[in-house]
Motif scaffolding. Structure first.
Motif, PDB file in Angstrom:
ATOM      1  N   ASP A  16       2.016   4.320  -6.852  1.00 32.49           N
ATOM      2  CA  ASP A  16       2.900   5.084  -7.739  1.00 32.49           C
ATOM      3  C   ASP A  16       3.384   6.372  -7.069  1.00 32.49           C
ATOM      4  OD1 ASP A  16       0.271   5.934  -7.790  1.00 32.49           O
ATOM      5  OD2 ASP A  16       0.209   6.292  -9.946  1.00 32.49           O
ATOM      6  N   TYR A  17       2.598   6.881  -6.124  1.00 33.98           N
ATOM      7  CA  TYR A  17       2.965   8.119  -5.446  1.00 33.98           C
ATOM      8  C   TYR A  17       4.151   7.883  -4.505  1.00 33.98           C
ATOM      9  CZ  TYR A  17       2.552  12.350  -2.640  1.00 33.98           C
ATOM     10  OH  TYR A  17       2.813  13.524  -1.984  1.00 33.98           O
ATOM     11  N   LEU A  18       4.088   6.794  -3.736  1.00 36.63           N
ATOM     12  CA  LEU A  18       5.158   6.497  -2.778  1.00 36.63           C
ATOM     13  C   LEU A  18       6.272   5.625  -3.371  1.00 36.63           C
ATOM     14  CD1 LEU A  18       2.983   5.670   0.365  1.00 36.63           C
ATOM     15  CD2 LEU A  18       4.295   7.756  -0.042  1.00 36.63           C
ATOM     16  N   GLY A  19       6.005   5.012  -4.529  1.00 39.78           N
ATOM     17  CA  GLY A  19       6.979   4.093  -5.097  1.00 39.78           C
ATOM     18  C   GLY A  19       7.114   2.825  -4.267  1.00 39.78           C
ATOM     19  N   HIS A  20       5.964   2.319  -3.778  1.00 39.06           N
ATOM     20  CA  HIS A  20       5.948   1.109  -2.954  1.00 39.06           C
ATOM     21  C   HIS A  20       5.208  -0.011  -3.653  1.00 39.06           C
ATOM     22  CE1 HIS A  20       6.703   2.979   1.286  1.00 39.06           C
ATOM     23  NE2 HIS A  20       7.784   2.943   0.533  1.00 39.06           N
ATOM     24  N   LEU A  21       5.823  -1.165  -3.678  1.00 31.76           N
ATOM     25  CA  LEU A  21       5.220  -2.383  -4.175  1.00 31.76           C
ATOM     26  C   LEU A  21       4.838  -3.196  -2.941  1.00 31.76           C
ATOM     27  CD1 LEU A  21       4.640  -4.241  -6.578  1.00 31.76           C
ATOM     28  CD2 LEU A  21       7.013  -4.972  -6.484  1.00 31.76           C
ATOM     29  N   THR A  22       3.542  -3.480  -2.791  1.00 33.96           N
ATOM     30  CA  THR A  22       3.073  -4.192  -1.602  1.00 33.96           C
ATOM     31  C   THR A  22       2.583  -5.580  -1.984  1.00 33.96           C
ATOM     32  OG1 THR A  22       2.453  -2.102  -0.583  1.00 33.96           O
ATOM     33  CG2 THR A  22       1.444  -4.089   0.339  1.00 33.96           C
ATOM     34  N   VAL A  23       3.003  -6.549  -1.196  1.00 38.10           N
ATOM     35  CA  VAL A  23       2.580  -7.937  -1.382  1.00 38.10           C
ATOM     36  C   VAL A  23       1.908  -8.372  -0.089  1.00 38.10           C
ATOM     37  CG1 VAL A  23       3.325 -10.290  -1.930  1.00 38.10           C
ATOM     38  CG2 VAL A  23       4.678  -8.338  -2.730  1.00 38.10           C
ATOM     39  N   VAL A  24       0.689  -8.889  -0.194  1.00 41.05           N
ATOM     40  CA  VAL A  24       0.032  -9.463   0.974  1.00 41.05           C
ATOM     41  C   VAL A  24      -0.050 -10.971   0.745  1.00 41.05           C
ATOM     42  CG1 VAL A  24      -1.978  -9.437   2.504  1.00 41.05           C
ATOM     43  CG2 VAL A  24      -1.361  -7.370   1.223  1.00 41.05           C
ATOM     44  N   VAL A  25       0.745 -11.720   1.519  1.00 45.04           N
ATOM     45  CA  VAL A  25       0.707 -13.182   1.417  1.00 45.04           C
ATOM     46  C   VAL A  25      -0.483 -13.644   2.247  1.00 45.04           C
ATOM     47  CG1 VAL A  25       1.946 -15.328   1.869  1.00 45.04           C
ATOM     48  CG2 VAL A  25       3.217 -13.275   1.151  1.00 45.04           C
ATOM     49  N   LEU A  26      -1.485 -14.196   1.578  1.00 45.60           N
ATOM     50  CA  LEU A  26      -2.732 -14.543   2.259  1.00 45.60           C
ATOM     51  C   LEU A  26      -2.732 -15.975   2.774  1.00 45.60           C
ATOM     52  CD1 LEU A  26      -4.961 -12.653  -0.263  1.00 45.60           C
ATOM     53  CD2 LEU A  26      -4.667 -12.059   2.135  1.00 45.60           C
ATOM     54  N   ARG A  27      -2.647 -16.929   1.862  1.00 41.18           N
ATOM     55  CA  ARG A  27      -2.719 -18.335   2.285  1.00 41.18           C
ATOM     56  C   ARG A  27      -2.182 -19.244   1.182  1.00 41.18           C
ATOM     57  NH1 ARG A  27      -8.343 -16.990   1.188  1.00 41.18           N
ATOM     58  NH2 ARG A  27      -8.536 -16.474   3.381  1.00 41.18           N
TER      59      ARG A  27
END
Length: 145
Positions: A16-27
């Motif tokens: 929320d601080y940086l306004g970044h949505l992160t997705v880690v595609v694992l498997r």
């Protein structure tokens, strides 16, 4: 139980601080590849949408010839906190065959109540309720149009 089109595991995190949505595609697992061939590359395309409008897309490297590919790739999207009610993420699992077209093996959409229900909605809500924490889940792939 495995789904008809296979499953995909990924983590979601919102800063929320940086306004970044992160997705880690694992498997992914149990994918129904169209060709039993080592020339088949399987990759995941992650698209950020807002009000069903396409914002940005990123994709993993292709993994050759496996119905159970492992990716471990991280993608970050800029998304303002005010957009989280109207944004959604589509993850398409695609296969490309040498010299032929790309085929969609399945997809999953995660996002707010406007677009999703069930596990996909729970995953999104958990991400919002635990800022900066990676929330990891498996999702069944659906038939993709």
């Amino acid at each position: 139980p495995p789904s008809d089109y296979g499953d995909i595991q990924f983590s979601l995190s919102y800063n929320d601080y940086l306004g970044h949505l992160t997705v880690v595609v694992l498997r992914a697992r149990g994918l129904k590849l169209q060709e039993e061939s080592h020339a088949v590359g399987v990759y995941v395309k992650v698209s950020l949408m807002n009000h069903n409008k396409f914002i940005k897309s990123k994709k993993t490297a292709a993994v050759l010839g496996s119905p159970n590919p492992v990716y471990n790739e991280t993608f970050s999207f800029k998304a303002d906190q005010t957009e989280l009610d109207t944004a959604s993420l589509s993850l398409f699992v695609l296969q490309s065959i040498k010299g032929e077209k790309t085929q969609r093996l399945g997809r999953v959409v995660v996002g707010p109540f406007m677009y999703t229900r069930g596990k996909e909605l729970e995953h999104w809500n958990e991400m919002i309720s635990k800022p900066k924490e990676l929330v990891k889940r498996w999702h069944a792939l659906c038939h993709s149009m």
